[in-house]
Write an enzyme that holds these catalytic residues in place. Structure first.
Site, mmCIF file in Angstrom:
data_model
loop_
_atom_site.group_PDB
_atom_site.id
_atom_site.type_symbol
_atom_site.label_atom_id
_atom_site.label_comp_id
_atom_site.label_asym_id
_atom_site.label_seq_id
_atom_site.Cartn_x
_atom_site.Cartn_y
_atom_site.Cartn_z
ATOM 1 N N LYS A 38 -8.131 32.249 27.364
ATOM 2 C CA LYS A 38 -7.724 32.029 25.900
ATOM 3 C C LYS A 38 -6.168 32.178 25.742
ATOM 4 C CE LYS A 38 -8.340 32.886 21.004
ATOM 5 N NZ LYS A 38 -9.101 33.637 19.824
ATOM 6 N N SER A 115 -11.382 31.191 16.929
ATOM 7 C CA SER A 115 -10.173 30.630 17.358
ATOM 8 C C SER A 115 -10.298 30.373 18.817
ATOM 9 C CB SER A 115 -8.819 31.671 17.080
ATOM 10 O OG SER A 115 -9.005 32.770 17.561
ATOM 11 N N SER A 139 -14.324 34.719 16.161
ATOM 12 C CA SER A 139 -14.013 33.867 17.049
ATOM 13 C C SER A 139 -14.691 33.576 18.545
ATOM 14 C CB SER A 139 -11.996 33.856 16.999
ATOM 15 O OG SER A 139 -11.620 33.873 16.010
#
Length: 398
Positions: A38, A115, A139
């Site tokens: 990420k 996210s 997330s």
């Protein structure tokens, strides 16, 4: 708001060849497994955009790598790219107006969940084996549910969160997503320094939360199957009244206060920097605007409420594994109105805030579908029972 989807969840800016000299683990237990990271984790020599081009332009290229990334690489994982994230990780939708929205391979007409959307989509699409992400308000757990993956939010603080972009430090955790429990467990063996696995003496089912979600019939059918197979050592019910405990409200207040402490000055500095282009998506801008108006009294009340809830929950689940729905149902459609998404977010955070407020580990299991879309349930344990949750999950998924 207009949305555009992208088939590739990886960021072009981070597809450059990357290497870092390191002392490798002799076991190389992750050898051959592809790692998607990420774009909140710093990697020396690669830019970190945190899902926002203005952040990218106003921050230097990192010179150090997050220890969690280094640990996985040392164990033999193959870095295959940095993945898209919602702006500064402040969303659960998986949308990004600057870089695009990764296309959910399971249900392309629905949101991928944020996210950690890019890491989830990379794994669900077969482009990576391990999707490294973060979980503050859900997330890891939410995109795991929406993409039919296993996903672990570990005990808060058990994995260092150095050299990465923070959101709300007292809630931020390093988590990961995989297609199977074996890969999830291998990753856990590298990143977790939890207590050794132990057997849970009891299973607690939050039936009132089950009854509130769209996939209640599917969840009840799955629980009954596990009962018939003798998977539950002992079973009881627990009532978690999220409205009475104000889980979503408490979480959002404390998270907002920490976010503004972390990023408020930068947000103020860059707001209106480019008159021809919005710095943030409208929904995220609204959240920042809300954060800066939180009062000390609001925060104090929320802190007290968090402590009361944590004390109660920890005493209730000691020695037990708690089973709750992960989300209110399947992923929202792309066509959902902004007002509908905002209402859904509050409902979602009523559930995700349970583990978040108390700093507990939560493991999502992709055990059912609804209208062709994946969903499931979660196992929650006391602090430090991360490995025990994984072992218990193995008995359920056999």
């Amino acid at each position: 708001m207009k949305h555009f989807m992208v088939d590739n969840p990886f960021l072009t800016l981070s597809n450059a060849v990357w290497s870092e000299s390191a002392v490798t683990d002799n076991a190389l237990s992750l050898s051959g497994l592809r790692l998607a990271v990420k774009d909140l984790f710093h990697m020396a020599g690669l830019p970190t955009s945190a899902g926002n081009p203005t952040w990218l332009a106003t921050h230097p290229i990192p010179t150090k790598t997050a220890s969690s990334v280094t640990a996985l690489l040392n164990a033999g994982a193959n870095f295959c790219g940095k993945t898209m994230t919602d702006e500064l990780a402040y969303s659960l939708n998986g949308q990004n107006i600057h870089y695009g929205t990764p296309s959910n391979p399971m249900t392309p007409d629905r949101l991928p969940g944020g996210s950690s959307s890019g890491s989830a989509v990379a794994v669900a699409s077969g482009l990576a084996d391990i999707g490294l992400g973060t979980d503050t308000g859900g997330s890891i757990r939410v995109p795991a549910s929406y993409n039919g993956l296993f996903g672990l939010r570990p005990t808060h603080g058990v994995i260092p969160s150095d050299n990465m972009v923070a959101l709300a430090p007292s809630f931020d955790t390093v988590g990961w997503l995989t297609k199977d429990l074996t890969t999830l467990a291998k990753t856990a063996s590298i990143l977790l320094k939890s207590k050794p696995p132990r057997e849970f003496t009891n299973v607690l089912i939050a039936k009132n939360l089950m009854d509130q979600v769209a996939h209640v019939k599917e969840l009840k059918a799955q629980l009954q199957t596990w009962r018939e197979h003798g998977c539950f050592p002992k079973e009881a019910s627990i009532l978690i009244d999220t409205k009475a405990w104000k889980t979503s409200e408490t979480f959002r207040t404390l998270q907002g206060a920490e976010i503004w402490h972390e990023h408020g000055k930068w947000v103020n500095d860059v707001s209106g920097l480019d008159k021809d282009r919005a710095v943030f998506a409208p929904d995220i801008q609204l959240r920042f605007d809300w954060c800066k108006h939180l009062s000390e009294a609001d925060i104090a009340v929320a802190q007290q409420q968090r402590q009361r809830f944590t004390d109660w929950l920890e005493s209730e689940i000691e020695g037990s594994v708690l089973i709750i729905p992960t989300t209110p149902g399947l992923a929202p459609l792309f066509t959902a109105a902004d007002e509908e998404l905002a209402a859904y977010r509050n409902q979602l955070m009523d559930i995700t805030a349970i583990a978040g407020l108390a700093g507990l580990p939560q493991l999502h299991l992709p055990v059912c579908t609804l209208d062709g879309a994946p969903c499931g349930l979660s196992l929650v344990g006391s602090k430090g029972t991360d490995l025990a949750l994984i072992e218990f999950a193995k008995t359920l998924m056999e």
